[in-house]
Design a protein around this motif. Structure first.
Motif, mmCIF file in Angstrom:
data_model
loop_
_atom_site.group_PDB
_atom_site.id
_atom_site.type_symbol
_atom_site.label_atom_id
_atom_site.label_comp_id
_atom_site.label_asym_id
_atom_site.label_seq_id
_atom_site.Cartn_x
_atom_site.Cartn_y
_atom_site.Cartn_z
ATOM 1 N N TYR A 58 1.749 -9.254 4.086
ATOM 2 C CA TYR A 58 1.529 -7.349 3.718
ATOM 3 C C TYR A 58 3.411 -7.341 3.655
ATOM 4 C CZ TYR A 58 0.584 -2.450 4.384
ATOM 5 O OH TYR A 58 0.807 -1.543 3.513
ATOM 6 N N GLY A 87 4.020 -4.078 2.865
ATOM 7 C CA GLY A 87 4.150 -2.348 3.377
ATOM 8 C C GLY A 87 4.480 -1.553 2.288
ATOM 9 N N GLY A 88 4.922 -0.385 2.022
ATOM 10 C CA GLY A 88 4.867 0.271 0.444
ATOM 11 C C GLY A 88 5.919 1.375 0.842
ATOM 12 N N MET A 126 6.385 14.393 12.618
ATOM 13 C CA MET A 126 7.095 12.416 12.134
ATOM 14 C C MET A 126 7.172 12.929 10.777
ATOM 15 S SD MET A 126 6.373 8.728 13.164
ATOM 16 C CE MET A 126 4.748 8.792 11.874
ATOM 17 N N LEU A 135 -0.213 5.304 11.571
ATOM 18 C CA LEU A 135 -0.062 4.622 10.237
ATOM 19 C C LEU A 135 -0.279 3.455 10.570
ATOM 20 C CD1 LEU A 135 1.165 4.626 8.411
ATOM 21 C CD2 LEU A 135 3.054 5.577 9.686
ATOM 22 N N GLU A 136 0.109 2.898 12.528
ATOM 23 C CA GLU A 136 0.033 1.394 12.574
ATOM 24 C C GLU A 136 -1.030 1.051 12.644
ATOM 25 O OE1 GLU A 136 3.043 1.811 16.182
ATOM 26 O OE2 GLU A 136 1.440 1.957 16.849
ATOM 27 N N ILE A 191 -2.753 -5.851 7.818
ATOM 28 C CA ILE A 191 -1.703 -7.473 8.193
ATOM 29 C C ILE A 191 -2.876 -7.965 8.625
ATOM 30 C CG2 ILE A 191 -0.331 -8.521 10.065
ATOM 31 C CD1 ILE A 191 1.983 -6.187 9.910
ATOM 32 N N TYR A 226 0.645 4.913 1.034
ATOM 33 C CA TYR A 226 -0.354 5.632 2.727
ATOM 34 C C TYR A 226 -0.064 7.050 2.088
ATOM 35 C CZ TYR A 226 -1.274 6.421 7.584
ATOM 36 O OH TYR A 226 -2.287 7.064 8.495
ATOM 37 N N ALA A 227 -0.948 7.666 1.605
ATOM 38 C CA ALA A 227 -0.877 9.248 1.951
ATOM 39 C C ALA A 227 -1.742 9.695 3.030
ATOM 40 C CB ALA A 227 -1.223 9.471 0.313
ATOM 41 N N PHE A 286 1.973 12.314 9.531
ATOM 42 C CA PHE A 286 2.444 10.966 9.679
ATOM 43 C C PHE A 286 2.132 10.473 11.016
ATOM 44 C CE2 PHE A 286 5.539 11.023 5.930
ATOM 45 C CZ PHE A 286 4.836 10.064 5.180
ATOM 46 N N ASP A 287 0.672 10.141 11.728
ATOM 47 C CA ASP A 287 0.990 10.331 12.665
ATOM 48 C C ASP A 287 1.067 8.769 13.052
ATOM 49 O OD1 ASP A 287 -0.699 10.861 15.131
ATOM 50 O OD2 ASP A 287 -2.018 9.188 14.790
ATOM 51 N N ALA A 288 1.335 8.853 14.114
ATOM 52 C CA ALA A 288 1.811 7.160 14.267
ATOM 53 C C ALA A 288 1.111 6.696 14.478
ATOM 54 C CB ALA A 288 3.478 6.969 15.434
ATOM 55 N N LEU A 313 9.742 3.197 11.907
ATOM 56 C CA LEU A 313 7.899 2.943 13.457
ATOM 57 C C LEU A 313 7.802 1.372 12.855
ATOM 58 C CD1 LEU A 313 5.505 5.260 14.272
ATOM 59 C CD2 LEU A 313 4.963 3.647 13.202
ATOM 60 N N ALA A 353 0.874 -1.072 0.164
ATOM 61 C CA ALA A 353 -0.193 -0.072 -0.503
ATOM 62 C C ALA A 353 0.473 1.290 0.013
ATOM 63 C CB ALA A 353 -0.891 0.044 0.720
ATOM 64 N N LEU A 367 6.754 -4.594 10.561
ATOM 65 C CA LEU A 367 6.827 -5.595 8.807
ATOM 66 C C LEU A 367 8.244 -6.041 8.236
ATOM 67 C CD1 LEU A 367 4.996 -2.319 6.994
ATOM 68 C CD2 LEU A 367 4.049 -4.697 7.122
ATOM 69 N N VAL A 407 -1.608 0.398 9.081
ATOM 70 C CA VAL A 407 -0.726 -1.682 8.512
ATOM 71 C C VAL A 407 -1.386 -2.691 9.155
ATOM 72 C CG1 VAL A 407 1.493 -2.262 8.768
ATOM 73 C CG2 VAL A 407 1.342 0.302 8.662
ATOM 74 N N ASP A 408 -1.653 -2.482 10.465
ATOM 75 C CA ASP A 408 -2.279 -3.864 11.349
ATOM 76 C C ASP A 408 -3.937 -3.763 10.690
ATOM 77 O OD1 ASP A 408 -0.237 -3.757 13.555
ATOM 78 O OD2 ASP A 408 -1.097 -2.763 14.864
ATOM 79 N N THR A 412 6.118 -0.071 -4.148
ATOM 80 C CA THR A 412 4.632 0.562 -4.641
ATOM 81 C C THR A 412 5.002 2.375 -4.665
ATOM 82 O OG1 THR A 412 2.099 1.086 -4.762
ATOM 83 C CG2 THR A 412 4.043 0.707 -2.594
ATOM 84 N N LEU A 470 5.753 5.812 1.670
ATOM 85 C CA LEU A 470 4.248 7.241 2.301
ATOM 86 C C LEU A 470 4.495 8.107 1.927
ATOM 87 C CD1 LEU A 470 6.151 5.970 5.986
ATOM 88 C CD2 LEU A 470 3.556 5.080 4.601
#
Lengths: 316, 316
Positions: free
Chosen positions: A103, A105-106, B1, A85-86, A93, A75-76, A80-82, B9, A73, B14, A89-90, B31, A108
């Protein structure tokens, strides 16, 4: 120009346009872009967004009858709020784990609006396309239709309850909790299991297959066009999701919305009637026979009335 | 961030974060998302945008030493303008054809800002990672560095000339034509050949490899971190692009910008010195030996002065 006109324009340039995923040798690949204003109603958690965005691409892999290998993915977001974003990703996954894909990643990017582009790849020695349906086959749908509509209804309710609550005494928390619980249910319904395993079971038997991401009505019109056939559906056999029945007033409304609103990510396929029982024995999800493949000049009908080509089209 | 903090992070979630592409068995996948305000200066044609966006992903496949199989793109714009979309697809097809990959289309979306998400997949039985450089190896760069900086300079010139022209008599078209020809040169420089073939030639010999999309300085710091080594570069050996020398005032400025500004999509790799001549004999592009791998505590240096970790980071 809407999305379908644009796709038609590209047909001269790209050969396998019109299927859920492109096929290069035994590789199946598909990509989707989703963004906040059109795809993630207020109240959608980032976990659900990750699940749903990656799940949408995995559903396209499933629709080819392929096994799912991996997903990525891009991700935009404005920043980037941690935690966000986590959570995304969860969710990604989790949905990959459901279908034995990895999965990986990708990318940002910063963007004014939360935007996600997902890609899934898979493998199929004999992928199933949209163009093989022929009169005599039955047309089937996995699972039920309408969970997404039900989710959208609940997101609306949750939003209203949260908004209504803002004007009140903050100690009156019942309504806020109610709103949260409604949103939790909406998020649950917005997550779905991509039908990769079902696609694998159906592939050896299916003459044509796609997913219902644009709604059953539109999917059938697309299958009809690709295969040069028509469909005769029976109203009683449409598997309307009980979750949708629970949030709309009557069965007719539920049925209408289940058929015309998309994004349920079920599989719609045609196969010989003789194969249905055998396939059902191997499937982990329900398979409803909703009608039959008929000649092209009979068009697409529901209980002998024309079923119009309505559903979700980007860019309209 | 910023992007790098965000990537750090995610490392717990991953596993193969930190290489140009993810690897699942023999599949390589990557990607990227690009958008108008940050990646396509005014004057960039949609053909160039298609070329460059898809090329960026193919470059990541090249950096793994993989062959490129296919690429897809999700294309989002405020409206689906037919000519713009066709031009984009033609650029994408052209860059794929250069590296024997197949462009297989993708998704369309409406978005306020022109945004593209591209994915490329490839295959490698023995992919090259970033973590294998060891003292004694030489560090090499394919092609030249600075074409992208030169393009950015020309896009600025072309923009100024076009803007300046707007206030003038419309019959005075010399300046407008000049602006167009400058923009044509900028677009030519903004297109590039993804180094897939070079990556295949280098792969059996390279101990570590990545692309220079974040600039040579940043790439070397990333290789140094992944491999636990340092690099000693020689100023004279840096292959500054003649196109960059032509648009900046002096060689020192050109060198500085060639090293610190990224997005040239060349390969940066380490290999035993003994392999260099053999590899050069097989390569279709130049390969410059720009320095040596040294111990980690020596850091990254240029002519014995520390080379700071500067380059392009999203989200800063």
């Amino acid at each position: 120009m809407d999305e379908r006109a644009a796709l038609a324009l590209l047909e001269n340039r790209l050969d396998p346009v019109g299927d859920d995923a492109a096929v290069v040798n035994d590789l199946v690949i598909t990509t989707d872009m989703l963004h906040e204003t059109t795809d993630f109603p207020p109240g959608t958690t980032r976990y659900t967004a990750g699940w749903r965005a990656v799940g949408a691409s995995l559903s396209d892999v499933a629709a080819m009858g392929a096994e799912a290998t991996a997903a990525v993915a891009a991700y935009a977001a404005p920043d980037f709020d941690a935690a966000a974003l986590e959570a995304f990703v969860d969710g990604a996954i989790a949905v990959c784990a459901l279908v034995d894909a990895k999965y990986v990643g990708g990318d940002l990017d910063t963007h004014q609006e939360f935007t996600v582009a997902t890609t899934a790849v898979g493998r199929a020695d004999e992928p199933v396309f949209r163009d093989g349906a022929s009169p005599g086959d039955v047309v089937c749908v996995t699972g039920t239709l309408g969970r997404t509509v039900a989710a959208l209804e609940l997101f609306e309710v949750g939003k209203d309850e949260r908004n209504g609550d803002e004007g009140r005494d903050s100690r009156d928390e019942d309504s806020a909790e109610e709103g949260n619980s409604v949103l939790e249910r909406a998020n649950d319904l917005f997550q779905f299991e991509p039908r990769v395993r079902a696609g694998r079971v159906l592939a050896p038997h299916a003459s044509a297959m796609m997913d219902s991401s644009d709604g059953l009505a539109r999917s059938l019109h697309q299958l009809a066009e690709a295969s040069g056939c028509g469909f005769a559906l029976e109203r009683e056999s449409i598997p309307v999701a009980p979750e949708l029945e629970a949030v709309v007033d009557d069965h007719e409304t539920a049925l209408e919305r289940a058929i015309t609103t998309g994004e349920d990510f079920e599989l719609v396929c045609t196969l010989p009637e003789a194969a249905v029982e055998r396939v059902r024995g191997e499937l982990e999800c329900p398979l409803a026979v909703v009608g039959r493949v008929v000649d092209a000049d009979a068009g697409v009908s529901l209980d002998d009335e024309a079923l119009v080509d309505r559903g979700y089209t980007h860019g309209e």
